[in-house]
Design a protein around this motif. Structure first.
Motif, PDB file in Angstrom:
ATOM      1  N   SER B 125      -3.373  16.859 -19.501  1.00 40.01           N
ATOM      2  CA  SER B 125      -4.347  18.209 -19.896  1.00 40.01           C
ATOM      3  C   SER B 125      -2.816  19.590 -20.124  1.00 40.01           C
ATOM      4  CB  SER B 125      -5.291  18.262 -19.705  1.00 40.01           C
ATOM      5  OG  SER B 125      -5.382  20.076 -20.257  1.00 40.01           O
ATOM      6  N   PHE B 126      -1.921  19.298 -18.790  1.00 37.71           N
ATOM      7  CA  PHE B 126      -1.173  20.052 -18.170  1.00 37.71           C
ATOM      8  C   PHE B 126      -0.331  20.126 -19.047  1.00 37.71           C
ATOM      9  CE2 PHE B 126       1.910  22.688 -16.172  1.00 37.71           C
ATOM     10  CZ  PHE B 126       1.221  23.839 -15.010  1.00 37.71           C
ATOM     11  N   LEU B 127       0.038  18.624 -19.620  1.00 40.95           N
ATOM     12  CA  LEU B 127       1.399  18.441 -20.153  1.00 40.95           C
ATOM     13  C   LEU B 127       1.549  18.592 -21.471  1.00 40.95           C
ATOM     14  CD1 LEU B 127       4.628  17.078 -19.722  1.00 40.95           C
ATOM     15  CD2 LEU B 127       3.631  15.439 -19.836  1.00 40.95           C
ATOM     16  N   VAL B 128       0.619  18.645 -22.483  1.00 35.47           N
ATOM     17  CA  VAL B 128      -0.099  19.071 -23.166  1.00 35.47           C
ATOM     18  C   VAL B 128       0.235  20.449 -24.249  1.00 35.47           C
ATOM     19  CG1 VAL B 128      -1.740  18.814 -24.830  1.00 35.47           C
ATOM     20  CG2 VAL B 128      -1.111  16.053 -23.436  1.00 35.47           C
ATOM     21  N   ASP B 129      -0.987  21.493 -22.706  1.00 36.67           N
ATOM     22  CA  ASP B 129      -1.283  22.821 -23.126  1.00 36.67           C
ATOM     23  C   ASP B 129       0.066  22.696 -23.178  1.00 36.67           C
ATOM     24  OD1 ASP B 129      -3.902  22.839 -23.839  1.00 36.67           O
ATOM     25  OD2 ASP B 129      -3.792  23.084 -21.658  1.00 36.67           O
ATOM     26  N   ALA B 130       1.015  22.796 -21.905  1.00 35.22           N
ATOM     27  CA  ALA B 130       2.961  23.070 -22.221  1.00 35.22           C
ATOM     28  C   ALA B 130       3.377  22.917 -23.402  1.00 35.22           C
ATOM     29  CB  ALA B 130       3.096  22.788 -20.730  1.00 35.22           C
ATOM     30  N   THR B 131       3.370  21.504 -23.165  1.00 36.56           N
ATOM     31  CA  THR B 131       4.648  21.072 -24.580  1.00 36.56           C
ATOM     32  C   THR B 131       4.134  21.273 -25.643  1.00 36.56           C
ATOM     33  OG1 THR B 131       5.058  19.505 -22.894  1.00 36.56           O
ATOM     34  CG2 THR B 131       5.808  19.303 -25.133  1.00 36.56           C
ATOM     35  N   LEU B 132       2.823  20.874 -26.380  1.00 30.03           N
ATOM     36  CA  LEU B 132       2.699  21.036 -27.635  1.00 30.03           C
ATOM     37  C   LEU B 132       1.792  22.163 -27.796  1.00 30.03           C
ATOM     38  CD1 LEU B 132       1.878  17.163 -27.703  1.00 30.03           C
ATOM     39  CD2 LEU B 132       3.487  17.800 -28.698  1.00 30.03           C
ATOM     40  N   LYS B 133       1.249  22.747 -26.864  1.00 27.83           N
ATOM     41  CA  LYS B 133       0.270  23.941 -27.704  1.00 27.83           C
ATOM     42  C   LYS B 133       1.565  25.125 -27.652  1.00 27.83           C
ATOM     43  CE  LYS B 133      -3.874  22.614 -26.845  1.00 27.83           C
ATOM     44  NZ  LYS B 133      -5.643  23.251 -25.999  1.00 27.83           N
ATOM     45  N   ASN B 134       2.251  25.216 -27.221  1.00 31.35           N
ATOM     46  CA  ASN B 134       3.962  26.247 -26.045  1.00 31.35           C
ATOM     47  C   ASN B 134       2.968  27.467 -25.478  1.00 31.35           C
ATOM     48  OD1 ASN B 134       5.670  24.467 -27.589  1.00 31.35           O
ATOM     49  ND2 ASN B 134       4.685  25.575 -29.303  1.00 31.35           N
ATOM     50  N   TYR B 135       2.434  26.990 -24.598  1.00 28.81           N
ATOM     51  CA  TYR B 135       1.321  27.943 -23.536  1.00 28.81           C
ATOM     52  C   TYR B 135       2.106  28.776 -22.953  1.00 28.81           C
ATOM     53  CZ  TYR B 135      -3.734  27.191 -24.320  1.00 28.81           C
ATOM     54  OH  TYR B 135      -4.671  26.693 -24.725  1.00 28.81           O
ATOM     55  N   SER B 136       2.128  29.654 -22.412  1.00 29.78           N
ATOM     56  CA  SER B 136       3.259  30.738 -21.338  1.00 29.78           C
ATOM     57  C   SER B 136       2.926  30.055 -20.071  1.00 29.78           C
ATOM     58  CB  SER B 136       3.041  32.253 -21.493  1.00 29.78           C
ATOM     59  OG  SER B 136       1.700  32.067 -21.455  1.00 29.78           O
ATOM     60  N   HIS B 137       3.288  30.630 -19.175  1.00 27.32           N
ATOM     61  CA  HIS B 137       3.086  29.979 -17.374  1.00 27.32           C
ATOM     62  C   HIS B 137       1.462  31.130 -17.506  1.00 27.32           C
ATOM     63  CE1 HIS B 137       5.805  27.117 -16.659  1.00 27.32           C
ATOM     64  NE2 HIS B 137       7.005  27.343 -16.933  1.00 27.32           N
ATOM     65  N   ALA B 138       1.732  32.317 -17.647  1.00 28.37           N
ATOM     66  CA  ALA B 138       1.077  32.955 -17.173  1.00 28.37           C
ATOM     67  C   ALA B 138      -0.949  32.069 -17.925  1.00 28.37           C
ATOM     68  CB  ALA B 138       1.163  34.541 -18.127  1.00 28.37           C
ATOM     69  N   GLN B 139      -0.739  32.279 -19.584  1.00 27.06           N
ATOM     70  CA  GLN B 139      -1.763  31.521 -19.714  1.00 27.06           C
ATOM     71  C   GLN B 139      -2.330  29.660 -19.308  1.00 27.06           C
ATOM     72  OE1 GLN B 139      -0.232  31.724 -23.403  1.00 27.06           O
ATOM     73  NE2 GLN B 139      -2.168  31.373 -24.420  1.00 27.06           N
ATOM     74  N   LEU B 140      -1.209  29.565 -18.676  1.00 26.77           N
ATOM     75  CA  LEU B 140      -1.657  28.088 -17.758  1.00 26.77           C
ATOM     76  C   LEU B 140      -1.590  28.802 -16.886  1.00 26.77           C
ATOM     77  CD1 LEU B 140       2.090  26.159 -18.878  1.00 26.77           C
ATOM     78  CD2 LEU B 140      -0.569  24.802 -19.165  1.00 26.77           C
ATOM     79  N   ALA B 141      -1.354  29.651 -15.559  1.00 21.28           N
ATOM     80  CA  ALA B 141      -2.108  28.718 -14.190  1.00 21.28           C
ATOM     81  C   ALA B 141      -3.565  30.075 -14.776  1.00 21.28           C
ATOM     82  CB  ALA B 141      -1.380  31.074 -14.131  1.00 21.28           C
ATOM     83  N   GLU B 142      -3.657  30.666 -15.668  1.00 25.02           N
ATOM     84  CA  GLU B 142      -4.991  30.661 -15.797  1.00 25.02           C
ATOM     85  C   GLU B 142      -5.784  29.862 -15.685  1.00 25.02           C
ATOM     86  OE1 GLU B 142      -5.471  34.158 -19.009  1.00 25.02           O
ATOM     87  OE2 GLU B 142      -8.018  34.523 -18.431  1.00 25.02           O
ATOM     88  N   LYS B 143      -5.930  28.954 -16.889  1.00 26.26           N
ATOM     89  CA  LYS B 143      -6.326  27.533 -17.630  1.00 26.26           C
ATOM     90  C   LYS B 143      -6.572  26.942 -15.545  1.00 26.26           C
ATOM     91  CE  LYS B 143      -7.093  24.317 -20.699  1.00 26.26           C
ATOM     92  NZ  LYS B 143      -6.410  23.567 -21.979  1.00 26.26           N
ATOM     93  N   TYR B 144      -5.553  26.958 -15.376  1.00 29.40           N
ATOM     94  CA  TYR B 144      -5.519  26.167 -13.792  1.00 29.40           C
ATOM     95  C   TYR B 144      -5.842  26.734 -13.003  1.00 29.40           C
ATOM     96  CZ  TYR B 144      -4.372  22.698 -17.991  1.00 29.40           C
ATOM     97  OH  TYR B 144      -4.513  21.681 -18.889  1.00 29.40           O
ATOM     98  N   GLY B 145      -6.175  27.767 -12.567  1.00 26.08           N
ATOM     99  CA  GLY B 145      -6.176  27.892 -10.928  1.00 26.08           C
ATOM    100  C   GLY B 145      -4.841  28.647 -10.631  1.00 26.08           C
ATOM    101  N   LEU B 146      -3.753  28.562 -11.104  1.00 26.93           N
ATOM    102  CA  LEU B 146      -2.573  28.693 -10.322  1.00 26.93           C
ATOM    103  C   LEU B 146      -1.762  29.967 -10.374  1.00 26.93           C
ATOM    104  CD1 LEU B 146      -0.547  24.983 -12.090  1.00 26.93           C
ATOM    105  CD2 LEU B 146      -2.153  25.846  -9.718  1.00 26.93           C
TER     106      LEU B 146
END
Lengths: 288, 174
Positions: B125-146
Motif C-alpha cells: 500500500s505504501f509503495l502504491v501511494d508513493a509510486t502510483l499516487k505520487n504522495y509526498s513524504h509528508a502525506q505518507l508520514a501522516e497516513k502511516y504514522g511516521l
C-alpha cells in the motif's frame, strides 16, 4: 516580506501573461535554458499577480514552523528526502522504442526556419570573405555558455513577407544518424511563443542513455537569452565536416555539447563519445 | 547551529519560500509534493549552510537545487512507476481512484504473490501511494504514522526489497 523590483533587463517578462510565464518555467525545468535570475524574476511577477501580500506572509510563517518541527530534525541531519532513494532500472519488456511523430512547428517558426535556410545558402560566400552577417558570437564564462546576437537590426525584419517558403518541420533539425543499438525512448515537445523545443531520450539495451534537445527560435535575438550552465572546466571546440563548430563542456560533472546553426540550437547530454556526438550533429540535414 | 547561520536561514526562508513553492507547483502540478520538495530544498541549505553563507546568490542556489530535485524526481518516479506496473502485471499505469481497485484485482496473480513474499500488505500500500499516487513524504508520514525521514527510509527499503525479488526487470542503473 518586501516586494522586490524587477531588473530592467528582465522587464520584458512583465509583458507576458501568467500562463506564458508558467510555460516558460516548466520548459526551463527540464531543458535548463534559462539562468536562475531570469526564472526568479518570472516567479516574482507571477507571485505579485496571484498572491496578496498578507496571505503570503501567513503561509510563510506556517511553512517555517513546519520546517523546524518536521524537516529540520536531528533524524534528517545530512540527509535528503529526494536524493537518497535507489535508482531502479527500467524493465526490458516495457522499453518504448516507437518513434513518435513530432508536431509541426507553428507556421511562424516554420517560415523563419525556411527563410533562414535560404538566406544561409546565399551568404556562404560573404562569410568566407570574413563578413559576420549572422552576427552571432559564442561567449562563455566559468559558469555559463551562451550565444549572443550582435546584429544592428532585429533579425526578424529580414524574414517578413516570406510566407510562401513555409514547409519545414522540426524533423528537419533531427539527426538522420544515431549510434548503433540506440532507439528513441521518449519525445517531449514544447511550443512557446518564440521557441519550439523537442527533447528526445535515446536508449539501447545495456547502453547508457543520452538526450538530444533541439530548440528552434523565432529569431536570433530570442536565441541569445538561452544560457547553458557549465562547470569552470574549459570549453573544447571541434569542427564538423560542414565547417560548423561543436562546443563540448561539462556541467555538474556531466558531459554536454552544444551546436548552433542559424536560429537552431542543438545540445546533447549523457554518456556518449565525442566521435558519436559529432556524427549525430553532422547528420542533421537542415545544416548540411 | 550558530545564531548567525540560524538568522541567515530564517531570512532566506522568508524571502524565497514563496518563489520556490510557486516554481515547484508550476513544474509538478501537485501542491503536496511541491511543498515537500521545497522544504527538502531548505533542508539541503541547512546541510550546506557554511558554503551557502559565502555564496553570492543563495536564492539562485536554492532554485537550482530545487530544479535538480524536480528533474531527478520526475525521471526516477517514471522509472519506478514502470517497474511497479510490470511487477504487478498491470497493463496500464493506473491513476487516481482506480489504483486500489486495479491492485486488488491482481491479488491472486502469480506476480502479486511473488511481491507479497517480500512485502507486507502495508508495504504494498505504501509503495502504491508513493509510486502510483505520487504522495509526498509528508502525506505518507501522516497516513502511516511516521516522520518524513522515516517515510523516506521506508520507501527506500521497500524499493530495495522489490529490486531483490524482481531482478529480471532490471535493465541499467542511470
Amino acid at each position: 516580506m518586501e516586494e522586490r523590483s524587477i531588473p530592467s533587463k528582465y522587464r520584458e517578462l512583465e509583458q507576458l501573461d501568467t500562463e506564458t510565464l508558467k510555460e516558460l518555467i516548466r520548459t526551463d525545468c527540464y531543458t535548463e535554458n534559462l539562468d536562475e535570475a531570469y526564472v526568479l524574476c518570472a516567479l516574482r511577477i507571477i507571485s505579485s499577480r496571484e498572491h496578496p501580500q498578507p496571505d503570503r506572509a501567513q503561509e510563510v510563517d506556517r511553512a517555517w514552523r513546519r520546517f523546524q518541527e518536521e524537516y529540520c530534525t536531528p533524524e534528517g541531519e545530512g540527509k535528503s528526502l529526494y536524493d537518497s532513494t535507489p535508482q531502479l532500472e527500467q524493465p526490458e519488456e516495457i522499453v518504448y522504442r516507437k518513434r513518435r511523430p513530432l508536431r509541426r512547428l507553428p507556421r511562424r517558426v516554420a517560415v523563419v526556419a525556411a527563410v533562414i535556410c535560404t538566406l544561409f545558402a546565399t551568404m556562404l560566400v560573404a562569410q568566407a570573405a570574413g563578413l559576420d552577417l549572422w552576427g552571432v558570437i559564442v561567449q562563455w564564462s566559468d559558469e555559463t555558455f551562451h550565444f549572443t546576437y550582435q546584429g544592428d537590426e532585429a533579425s526578424s525584419t529580414w524574414m517578413e513577407g516570406q510566407e510562401e517558403l513555409e514547409g519545414l518541420e522540426l524533423n528537419d533539425y533531427l539527426p538522420t544518424w544515431i549510434p548503433e543499438g540506440y532507439a528513441v525512448e521518449e519525445v517531449q515537445t514544447y511550443e512557446l511563443r518564440d521557441q519550439s523545443t523537442a527533447i528526445i531520450l535515446f536508449s539501447g539495451e545495456n547502453l547508457p542513455a543520452f538526450y538530444l534537445s533541439v530548440d528552434v527560435y523565432e529569431d536570433l535575438e530570442k536565441m541569445q537569452y538561452t544560457t547553458f550552465e557549465k562547470d569552470d572546466a574549459p570549453v573544447q571546440e571541434q569542427r564538423l565536416s560542414n565547417g560548423a563548430t561543436v562546443y563540448f563542456y561539462t556541467n555538474g560533472g556531466d558531459e554536454q555539447s552544444v551546436f548552433q546553426s542559424q536560429n537552431v540550437v542543438c545540445s546533447i547530454s549523457g554518456d556518449i563519445s565525442e566521435e558519436s556526438v559529432i556524427k549525430i550533429y553532422e547528420s542533421i540535414e537542415a545544416v548540411e | 547551529m550558530e545564531p548567525t547561520q540560524d538568522n541567515f536561514l530564517e531570512e532566506l526562508f522568508c524571502n524565497c519560500y514563496h518563489d520556490l513553492l510557486s516554481y515547484a507547483q508550476t513544474c509538478l502540478g501537485n501542491p503536496n509534493l511541491a511543498e515537500d520538495m521545497v522544504q527538502d530544498t531548505f533542508h539541503e541549505a541547512t546541510n550546506q549552510v557554511d558554503s551557502l553563507l559565502k555564496h553570492p546568490y543563495p536564492d539562485r542556489w536554492l532554485i537550482k537545487t530545487l530544479k535538480f530535485k524536480i528533474c531527478n524526481y520526475t525521471r526516477t518516479q517514471s522509472r519506478h512507476r514502470k517497474y511497479l506496473v510490470e511487477c504487478l502485471d498491470l497493463t496500464v499505469i493506473p491513476s487516481g481512484e482506480s489504483v486500489e481497485q486495479l491492485v486488488m484485482e491482481k491479488e491472486e496473480q502469480p506476480l502479486f504473490q511473488r511481491l507479497r513474499k517480500v512485502l507486507e500488505e502495508e508495504e504494498v500500500s505504501f509503495l502504491v501511494d508513493a509510486t502510483l499516487k505520487n504522495y509526498s513524504h509528508a502525506q505518507l508520514a501522516e497516513k502511516y504514522g511516521l516522520t518524513v525521514w522515516g517515510s523516506a527510509k521506508r520507501l527506500s527499503r521497500i524499493r530495495e526489497k522489490l529490486l531483490t525479488e524482481f531482478p529480471e526487470y532490471r535493465r541499467r542503473k542511470k
